[in-house]
Design a protein around this motif. Structure first.
Motif, PDB file in Angstrom:
ATOM      1  N   MET A   7     -45.625 -21.504 -21.111  1.00  7.79           N
ATOM      2  CA  MET A   7     -47.005 -21.887 -21.458  1.00  7.79           C
ATOM      3  C   MET A   7     -47.409 -23.098 -20.631  1.00  7.79           C
ATOM      4  SD  MET A   7     -46.789 -21.471 -25.630  1.00  7.79           S
ATOM      5  CE  MET A   7     -48.465 -22.027 -25.957  1.00  7.79           C
ATOM      6  N   ASN A   8     -48.672 -23.166 -20.229  1.00  5.83           N
ATOM      7  CA  ASN A   8     -49.092 -24.360 -19.497  1.00  5.83           C
ATOM      8  C   ASN A   8     -49.353 -25.504 -20.479  1.00  5.83           C
ATOM      9  OD1 ASN A   8     -52.067 -24.705 -20.063  1.00  5.83           O
ATOM     10  ND2 ASN A   8     -52.145 -22.631 -19.190  1.00  5.83           N
ATOM     11  N   LEU A   9     -49.311 -26.718 -19.973  1.00  4.33           N
ATOM     12  CA  LEU A   9     -49.400 -27.895 -20.842  1.00  4.33           C
ATOM     13  C   LEU A   9     -50.751 -28.003 -21.542  1.00  4.33           C
ATOM     14  CD1 LEU A   9     -47.521 -30.536 -18.678  1.00  4.33           C
ATOM     15  CD2 LEU A   9     -46.791 -29.612 -20.869  1.00  4.33           C
ATOM     16  N   ASN A  10     -51.803 -27.623 -20.848  1.00  2.00           N
ATOM     17  CA  ASN A  10     -53.123 -27.668 -21.476  1.00  2.00           C
ATOM     18  C   ASN A  10     -53.185 -26.730 -22.676  1.00  2.00           C
ATOM     19  OD1 ASN A  10     -55.999 -26.409 -21.757  1.00  2.00           O
ATOM     20  ND2 ASN A  10     -56.344 -28.341 -20.700  1.00  2.00           N
ATOM     21  N   GLU A  11     -52.654 -25.542 -22.517  1.00  2.00           N
ATOM     22  CA  GLU A  11     -52.645 -24.542 -23.591  1.00  2.00           C
ATOM     23  C   GLU A  11     -51.905 -25.069 -24.814  1.00  2.00           C
ATOM     24  OE1 GLU A  11     -51.041 -19.943 -24.259  1.00  2.00           O
ATOM     25  OE2 GLU A  11     -50.604 -21.031 -22.402  1.00  2.00           O
ATOM     26  N   LYS A  41     -53.547 -27.261 -16.671  1.00  2.00           N
ATOM     27  CA  LYS A  41     -53.586 -25.802 -16.754  1.00  2.00           C
ATOM     28  C   LYS A  41     -52.768 -25.170 -15.636  1.00  2.00           C
ATOM     29  CE  LYS A  41     -58.182 -25.386 -18.899  1.00  2.00           C
ATOM     30  NZ  LYS A  41     -59.575 -24.898 -18.713  1.00  2.00           N
ATOM     31  N   GLU A  42     -52.466 -25.988 -14.611  1.00  2.00           N
ATOM     32  CA  GLU A  42     -51.803 -25.466 -13.420  1.00  2.00           C
ATOM     33  C   GLU A  42     -50.290 -25.627 -13.450  1.00  2.00           C
ATOM     34  OE1 GLU A  42     -55.662 -27.049 -10.835  1.00  2.00           O
ATOM     35  OE2 GLU A  42     -53.618 -27.612 -10.225  1.00  2.00           O
ATOM     36  N   ILE A  43     -49.774 -26.227 -14.526  1.00  2.00           N
ATOM     37  CA  ILE A  43     -48.326 -26.472 -14.576  1.00  2.00           C
ATOM     38  C   ILE A  43     -47.760 -26.030 -15.916  1.00  2.00           C
ATOM     39  CG2 ILE A  43     -48.664 -28.860 -15.343  1.00  2.00           C
ATOM     40  CD1 ILE A  43     -46.126 -29.559 -13.724  1.00  2.00           C
ATOM     41  N   THR A  44     -46.646 -25.307 -15.862  1.00  2.00           N
ATOM     42  CA  THR A  44     -46.013 -24.844 -17.100  1.00  2.00           C
ATOM     43  C   THR A  44     -45.158 -25.957 -17.702  1.00  2.00           C
ATOM     44  OG1 THR A  44     -44.000 -24.035 -16.023  1.00  2.00           O
ATOM     45  CG2 THR A  44     -45.877 -22.505 -16.177  1.00  2.00           C
ATOM     46  N   LEU A  45     -44.846 -25.797 -18.948  1.00  2.00           N
ATOM     47  CA  LEU A  45     -43.979 -26.772 -19.625  1.00  2.00           C
ATOM     48  C   LEU A  45     -42.631 -26.854 -18.922  1.00  2.00           C
ATOM     49  CD1 LEU A  45     -43.339 -28.665 -22.001  1.00  2.00           C
ATOM     50  CD2 LEU A  45     -42.622 -26.640 -23.294  1.00  2.00           C
ATOM     51  N   GLU A  46     -42.085 -25.715 -18.546  1.00  2.00           N
ATOM     52  CA  GLU A  46     -40.778 -25.692 -17.878  1.00  2.00           C
ATOM     53  C   GLU A  46     -40.814 -26.479 -16.563  1.00  2.00           C
ATOM     54  OE1 GLU A  46     -39.450 -21.816 -16.728  1.00  2.00           O
ATOM     55  OE2 GLU A  46     -37.339 -22.425 -16.691  1.00  2.00           O
TER      56      GLU A  46
END
Length: 385
Positions: A7-11, A41-46
């Protein structure tokens, strides 16, 4: 788990705002900045955790624990509660509510109470898709003129007498007596007041604006930031300006627009001359800084936090209604969130300050949904002049 590493951080932040504190404590900065949130929105949690060399599995557990548990029941007889809670007070309100349910195990309930930052769209979708009263949640808590008064939304159920004010409050707090619905259908727990934040360094030789009329004057064209992303408060501003000043007032409001910013951005010295914002964010003003909070002399425009309850579920809902409209919750929203409570036992920190409220007579004699749409068109026209 509700949170996934892809999931992206914004989500994650929008869906589970409780995680913000955990992220901040682990080095994630700028989470109050809308520009930063867009970038997230452009970067995932991982990906983010790898950059910070944080163990993914352990952090997922930490985030999951921060969310808390919404009570989900498969029992078809469970009553349902849906809504949005103001971000500054959502966590303490949920904690109190969960404690209340723990002490009242006879209450069979399924609830979803998201942070106001999640927006109203998901709530509207639920209402639009509810073709009959049985498919509609039994209780709603949220701000939002269009949600509660739009004829295609709650209006289609209200016309059939579906709702009832179940609170035992016969008269609201002395500051808000005229907020009580004379038809006994809607109830409220508090209000969100909109005030001015003025940057003295950018004021120049202009007089300090102290009224809504000042905001609409030519000298403040392209000088004002409005809470456009905060739909319920922005709609309240539009409707009140329209009622008081007509089309020309709404057009002038559009002319005044310099930018639409998140309240957390507005308090910086690089912001516009005037920012219209919820009173809560005045807490962020630095002492001896260039910013000064102004309570409009004719009153802060308010967006009420409504509570809507199904008449045919009175027996099942009454305990919850009494809790949500009670003094304990009133003190939380008033003292921690600076959202004045309508409960007459609560001493609001804004006691004695005037408010602007469109009034029930105006609501019941007009199509508020149509007025909002009309105001949006006029406002847009003003921004283009």
């Amino acid at each position: 788990m509700r949170i996934k590493k892809n999931m992206n951080l914004n989500e994650i932040i929008v869906k589970y705002p409780e995680t913000i504190e955990i992220l901040k404590n682990n080095g994630f900065k700028g989470l109050d900045n809308q520009v930063v949130l867009e970038k997230l929105k452009e970067i995932t949690l991982e990906e983010a955790l790898k950059l910070k060399k944080i163990n993914i599995d352990s952090f997922l557990i930490l985030l999951e624990e921060s969310i808390g548990e919404d009570k989900v029941l498969e029992d078809k007889n469970a009553i349902t509660l849906t809504g949005l809670l103001p971000c500054p007070v959502r966590t303490p309100l949920l904690e109190k509510f969960q404690n209340f349910l723990h002490k009242n195990k006879d209450i069979n309930i399924k609830y979803e109470l998201k942070a106001a930052s999640a927006g109203l769209s998901w709530l509207k979708d639920d209402v639009i898709n509810a073709n009959n009263l049985d498919n509609l949640s039994d209780m709603f808590i949220s701000a939002g003129f269009d949600l509660f008064f739009e004829k295609k939304l709650m209006g289609k159920f209200k016309e059939h007498g579906a709702f009832e004010d179940m609170t035992d409050i016969t008269e609201y707090n002395k500051d808000f007596i005229d907020l009580k619905d004379p038809k006994g259908e809607y109830s409220m727990i508090g209000v969100v007041p909109a005030i001015f934040l003025v940057n003295k360094e950018k004021l120049g030789n202009r007089d300090m604006p102290t009224s809504w009329e000042d905001i609409l004057s030519p000298e403040f064209e392209k000088s004002v930031s409005l809470p456009i992303a905060d739909f319920d408060l922005f709609n309240a501003i539009l409707v009140n300006i329209y009622k008081k000043y007509g089309d020309s007032g709404v057009e002038k409001l559009g002319k005044s627009l310099m930018s639409s910013m998140h309240p957390a951005e507005m308090v910086g010295s690089n912001g516009p001359t005037i920012t219209i914002m919820p009173y809560f964010f005045s807490k962020m003003i630095k002492e001896n800084g260039p910013m000064i909070a102004i309570w409009p002399k004719e009153g802060a425009i308010i967006s009420p936090i409504f509570m809507l309850t199904k008449k045919n579920k009175r027996d099942e809902l009454k305990k919850i209604v009494d809790f949500m409209s009670g003094e304990e919750i009133g003190n939380i929203i008033s003292h921690q969130g600076l959202f004045p409570s309508v409960n007459p036992k609560v001493k609001n920190l804004t006691e004695g300050k005037p408010i602007m409220w469109i009034g029930w007579d105006y609501i019941y004699s007009n199509d508020i949904g149509e007025i909002i749409r009309h105001c949006e068109e006029i406002f847009k026209k003003g921004t283009e002049l």
